[in-house]
Design a protein around this motif. Structure first.
Motif, PDB file in Angstrom:
ATOM      1  N   GLU A  37      55.728 -67.661 104.894  1.00  0.00           N
ATOM      2  CA  GLU A  37      57.110 -67.749 104.433  1.00  0.00           C
ATOM      3  C   GLU A  37      57.568 -69.205 104.293  1.00  0.00           C
ATOM      4  O   GLU A  37      58.324 -69.550 103.382  1.00  0.00           O
ATOM      5  CB  GLU A  37      58.025 -66.996 105.400  1.00  0.00           C
ATOM      6  N   THR A  38      57.109 -70.052 105.195  1.00  0.00           N
ATOM      7  CA  THR A  38      57.464 -71.471 105.114  1.00  0.00           C
ATOM      8  C   THR A  38      56.720 -72.154 103.967  1.00  0.00           C
ATOM      9  O   THR A  38      57.329 -72.854 103.141  1.00  0.00           O
ATOM     10  CB  THR A  38      57.136 -72.172 106.443  1.00  0.00           C
ATOM     11  N   MET A  39      55.408 -71.939 103.887  1.00  0.00           N
ATOM     12  CA  MET A  39      54.611 -72.572 102.844  1.00  0.00           C
ATOM     13  C   MET A  39      55.047 -72.112 101.459  1.00  0.00           C
ATOM     14  O   MET A  39      55.055 -72.908 100.507  1.00  0.00           O
ATOM     15  CB  MET A  39      53.128 -72.254 103.064  1.00  0.00           C
ATOM     16  N   ARG A  62      58.013 -71.413 100.483  1.00  0.00           N
ATOM     17  CA  ARG A  62      59.216 -72.162 100.111  1.00  0.00           C
ATOM     18  C   ARG A  62      58.896 -73.624  99.813  1.00  0.00           C
ATOM     19  O   ARG A  62      59.471 -74.210  98.889  1.00  0.00           O
ATOM     20  CB  ARG A  62      60.267 -72.022 101.217  1.00  0.00           C
ATOM     21  N   PHE A  63      57.987 -74.223 100.563  1.00  0.00           N
ATOM     22  CA  PHE A  63      57.532 -75.573 100.202  1.00  0.00           C
ATOM     23  C   PHE A  63      57.016 -75.575  98.765  1.00  0.00           C
ATOM     24  O   PHE A  63      57.331 -76.466  97.959  1.00  0.00           O
ATOM     25  CB  PHE A  63      56.402 -76.028 101.125  1.00  0.00           C
ATOM     26  N   ALA A  64      56.192 -74.563  98.453  1.00  0.00           N
ATOM     27  CA  ALA A  64      55.596 -74.473  97.115  1.00  0.00           C
ATOM     28  C   ALA A  64      56.668 -74.277  96.046  1.00  0.00           C
ATOM     29  O   ALA A  64      56.577 -74.862  94.953  1.00  0.00           O
ATOM     30  CB  ALA A  64      54.583 -73.339  97.067  1.00  0.00           C
ATOM     31  N   GLN A  65      57.684 -73.491  96.334  1.00  0.00           N
ATOM     32  CA  GLN A  65      58.733 -73.272  95.346  1.00  0.00           C
ATOM     33  C   GLN A  65      59.526 -74.551  95.081  1.00  0.00           C
ATOM     34  O   GLN A  65      59.910 -74.823  93.933  1.00  0.00           O
ATOM     35  CB  GLN A  65      59.661 -72.147  95.796  1.00  0.00           C
ATOM     36  N   ILE A  66      59.755 -75.343  96.105  1.00  0.00           N
ATOM     37  CA  ILE A  66      60.479 -76.602  95.894  1.00  0.00           C
ATOM     38  C   ILE A  66      59.689 -77.510  94.953  1.00  0.00           C
ATOM     39  O   ILE A  66      60.220 -78.022  93.954  1.00  0.00           O
ATOM     40  CB  ILE A  66      60.731 -77.305  97.241  1.00  0.00           C
ATOM     41  N   VAL A  67      58.419 -77.702  95.252  1.00  0.00           N
ATOM     42  CA  VAL A  67      57.593 -78.566  94.402  1.00  0.00           C
ATOM     43  C   VAL A  67      57.411 -77.938  93.026  1.00  0.00           C
ATOM     44  O   VAL A  67      57.433 -78.636  91.999  1.00  0.00           O
ATOM     45  CB  VAL A  67      56.231 -78.826  95.074  1.00  0.00           C
ATOM     46  N   GLY A  68      57.268 -76.620  92.984  1.00  0.00           N
ATOM     47  CA  GLY A  68      57.115 -75.942  91.701  1.00  0.00           C
ATOM     48  C   GLY A  68      58.328 -76.101  90.808  1.00  0.00           C
ATOM     49  O   GLY A  68      58.200 -76.252  89.581  1.00  0.00           O
ATOM     50  N   LYS A  69      59.502 -76.097  91.397  1.00  0.00           N
ATOM     51  CA  LYS A  69      60.712 -76.280  90.587  1.00  0.00           C
ATOM     52  C   LYS A  69      60.823 -77.715  90.073  1.00  0.00           C
ATOM     53  O   LYS A  69      61.374 -77.930  88.986  1.00  0.00           O
ATOM     54  CB  LYS A  69      61.942 -75.878  91.405  1.00  0.00           C
ATOM     55  N   VAL A  70      60.282 -78.658  90.823  1.00  0.00           N
ATOM     56  CA  VAL A  70      60.194 -80.022  90.294  1.00  0.00           C
ATOM     57  C   VAL A  70      59.261 -80.033  89.085  1.00  0.00           C
ATOM     58  O   VAL A  70      59.564 -80.640  88.050  1.00  0.00           O
ATOM     59  CB  VAL A  70      59.699 -80.994  91.382  1.00  0.00           C
ATOM     60  N   ARG A  71      58.129 -79.357  89.206  1.00  0.00           N
ATOM     61  CA  ARG A  71      57.195 -79.262  88.085  1.00  0.00           C
ATOM     62  C   ARG A  71      57.869 -78.625  86.866  1.00  0.00           C
ATOM     63  O   ARG A  71      57.703 -79.091  85.729  1.00  0.00           O
ATOM     64  CB  ARG A  71      55.981 -78.439  88.511  1.00  0.00           C
ATOM     65  N   LEU A  72      58.623 -77.578  87.081  1.00  0.00           N
ATOM     66  CA  LEU A  72      59.329 -76.905  85.986  1.00  0.00           C
ATOM     67  C   LEU A  72      60.304 -77.859  85.295  1.00  0.00           C
ATOM     68  O   LEU A  72      60.416 -77.875  84.070  1.00  0.00           O
ATOM     69  CB  LEU A  72      60.075 -75.687  86.539  1.00  0.00           C
ATOM     70  N   ALA A  73      60.992 -78.677  86.088  1.00  0.00           N
ATOM     71  CA  ALA A  73      62.004 -79.575  85.530  1.00  0.00           C
ATOM     72  C   ALA A  73      61.397 -80.779  84.819  1.00  0.00           C
ATOM     73  O   ALA A  73      62.006 -81.311  83.887  1.00  0.00           O
ATOM     74  CB  ALA A  73      62.934 -80.057  86.644  1.00  0.00           C
ATOM     75  N   ALA A  74      60.194 -81.209  85.228  1.00  0.00           N
ATOM     76  CA  ALA A  74      59.663 -82.481  84.741  1.00  0.00           C
ATOM     77  C   ALA A  74      58.495 -82.346  83.773  1.00  0.00           C
ATOM     78  O   ALA A  74      58.032 -83.357  83.248  1.00  0.00           O
ATOM     79  CB  ALA A  74      59.225 -83.339  85.931  1.00  0.00           C
ATOM     80  N   SER A  75      58.001 -81.135  83.529  1.00  0.00           N
ATOM     81  CA  SER A  75      56.811 -80.970  82.690  1.00  0.00           C
ATOM     82  C   SER A  75      57.179 -80.559  81.273  1.00  0.00           C
ATOM     83  O   SER A  75      58.280 -80.065  81.019  1.00  0.00           O
ATOM     84  CB  SER A  75      55.870 -79.931  83.303  1.00  0.00           C
ATOM     85  N   ASN A  76      56.240 -80.757  80.358  1.00  0.00           N
ATOM     86  CA  ASN A  76      56.423 -80.317  78.988  1.00  0.00           C
ATOM     87  C   ASN A  76      56.192 -78.812  78.906  1.00  0.00           C
ATOM     88  O   ASN A  76      55.173 -78.310  79.379  1.00  0.00           O
ATOM     89  CB  ASN A  76      55.425 -81.030  78.064  1.00  0.00           C
ATOM     90  N   ARG A  77      57.123 -78.128  78.276  1.00  0.00           N
ATOM     91  CA  ARG A  77      57.009 -76.672  78.205  1.00  0.00           C
ATOM     92  C   ARG A  77      55.789 -76.273  77.381  1.00  0.00           C
ATOM     93  O   ARG A  77      55.500 -76.846  76.340  1.00  0.00           O
ATOM     94  CB  ARG A  77      58.279 -76.073  77.594  1.00  0.00           C
ATOM     95  N   ARG A  78      55.061 -75.256  77.893  1.00  0.00           N
ATOM     96  CA  ARG A  78      53.904 -74.702  77.208  1.00  0.00           C
ATOM     97  C   ARG A  78      54.108 -73.198  76.998  1.00  0.00           C
ATOM     98  O   ARG A  78      54.872 -72.549  77.710  1.00  0.00           O
ATOM     99  CB  ARG A  78      52.634 -74.921  78.033  1.00  0.00           C
ATOM    100  N   ASN A  79      53.392 -72.663  76.021  1.00  0.00           N
ATOM    101  CA  ASN A  79      53.506 -71.234  75.741  1.00  0.00           C
ATOM    102  C   ASN A  79      53.211 -70.409  77.000  1.00  0.00           C
ATOM    103  O   ASN A  79      52.323 -70.724  77.787  1.00  0.00           O
ATOM    104  CB  ASN A  79      52.576 -70.830  74.595  1.00  0.00           C
ATOM    105  N   HIS A  80      54.003 -69.341  77.168  1.00  0.00           N
ATOM    106  CA  HIS A  80      53.849 -68.414  78.300  1.00  0.00           C
ATOM    107  C   HIS A  80      54.022 -69.106  79.655  1.00  0.00           C
ATOM    108  O   HIS A  80      53.512 -68.629  80.660  1.00  0.00           O
ATOM    109  CB  HIS A  80      52.499 -67.690  78.229  1.00  0.00           C
TER     110      HIS A  80
END
Length: 310
Positions: free
Chosen positions: A17-19, A21-39
């Motif tokens: 449960e802790t890990m 949430r750590f992953a979701q925080i970093v993943g949302k940074v990836r979502l905000a900073a990366s170039n959008r790709r199909n699917h």
């Protein structure tokens, strides 16, 4: 290293449960900073020889190019910038709130200024990341085991992916659902209804047969391999699966082909068992969607007609 070591759901639930949430925080940074790709292929993590990586992101429109890695050998979060700057901090002993605060302090220090929706996605406890001090369980041994299982499963999925030469996703780790998957595309564009949320519309704009592995949840508290076809063709859940322990289970209005991880661990040939299961689920979906199985086949990753077996 044991192939497919034990990974009981209840045994690492607090750390999971802790890990997650750590992953979701970093993943949302990836979502905000990366170039959008199909699917949404830009969004998931990829595996490394030491853990997980966002891959490089940013670097355009004034934002520094940077990368975030979970080093799960040393149990550190590492932020690297293209100009050579680097910062890191330990994962053990962190709450979700302290992890969130330290990561964004580092990003701001490096001139990486972005915003995320700082609440968990589709988790039972919706406490905002900045306020979550109760998810603070991080067992390095269990997190190492999680990464090792992911790494072994990724190799099996990569071998499965090799037999298909149509459009195929990478083998990637989804931080929002905490599973690892590879998706085959039949080539048919289907589109979802306009009222469906935009995330789902993009993910399933083409007909897919997906395969993967997840660590379990409250509804099914055990790890398992899975496959599904989307949109689901009529009669899919009546198609045969292999081996005998595999089954079609209802899931959010459709069905998942599921083979429990512990059944794989007990099999005489675990890798062959997983591949046989995934092939049976793929055949079920391909048959009912009239996917060109023969034309999209690339046995052992070979498409050279002079090397292919007759």
């Amino acid at each position: 290293m044991e192939l497919f070591p034990p990974m009981p759901y209840e045994g690492w639930l607090e750390t999971k449960e802790t890990m997650h949430r750590f992953a979701q925080i970093v993943g949302k940074v990836r979502l905000a900073a990366s170039n959008r790709r199909n699917h949404w292929w830009n969004v998931p993590f990829h595996l490394t020889g030491r853990g997980l990586t966002t891959r490089p992101m940013g670097g355009l429109d004034g934002m520094p190019l940077f990368c975030i890695d979970f080093d799960l050998v040393r149990h550190r979060l590492v932020v690297d910038v293209l100009d050579g700057r680097s910062a890191e901090f330990g994962l053990a002993g962190q709450s979700v709130a302290s992890f969130y605060t330290q990561l964004f302090e580092i990003l701001h220090h490096f001139g990486i200024n972005l915003e995320i929706r700082a609440v968990p996605f589709d988790l039972a406890d919706p406490t905002p990341f900045a306020d979550d001090t109760h998810h603070a369980h991080y067992d390095p041994v269990l997190v190492t085991r999680y990464w090792q299982v992911l790494s072994q499963v990724a190799q099996v999925l990569d071998r499965y992916a090799a037999d298909f030469c149509g459009k195929t996703s990478p083998v990637h780790h989804f931080w929002h659902t905490f599973d690892i998957a590879v998706t085959r595309f039949t080539g048919r564009v289907v589109g979802a209804a306009q009222e469906v949320d935009p995330v789902t519309r993009e993910a399933y704009s083409w007909e897919v047969i997906s395969a993967g592995f997840w660590f379990g949840d409250q509804e099914r508290p055990w790890p398992a391999f899975y496959s599904y076809t989307a949109p689901e063709p009529q009669g899919l859940a009546k198609e045969p699966l292999w081996p005998d322990g595999a089954a079609w289970l209802p899931s959010r209005g459709s069905h998942l082909a599921v083979l429990r991880y512990d059944d794989v661990r007990a099999a005489e040939e675990p890798v062959a068992t997983v591949l046989g299961f995934l092939d049976s689920a793929y055949h079920a979906g391909a048959t009912l969607t009239t996917c060109d199985e023969r034309g999209l086949s690339s046995p052992h990753g070979v498409t050279d007609p002079f090397l292919m077996e007759p």
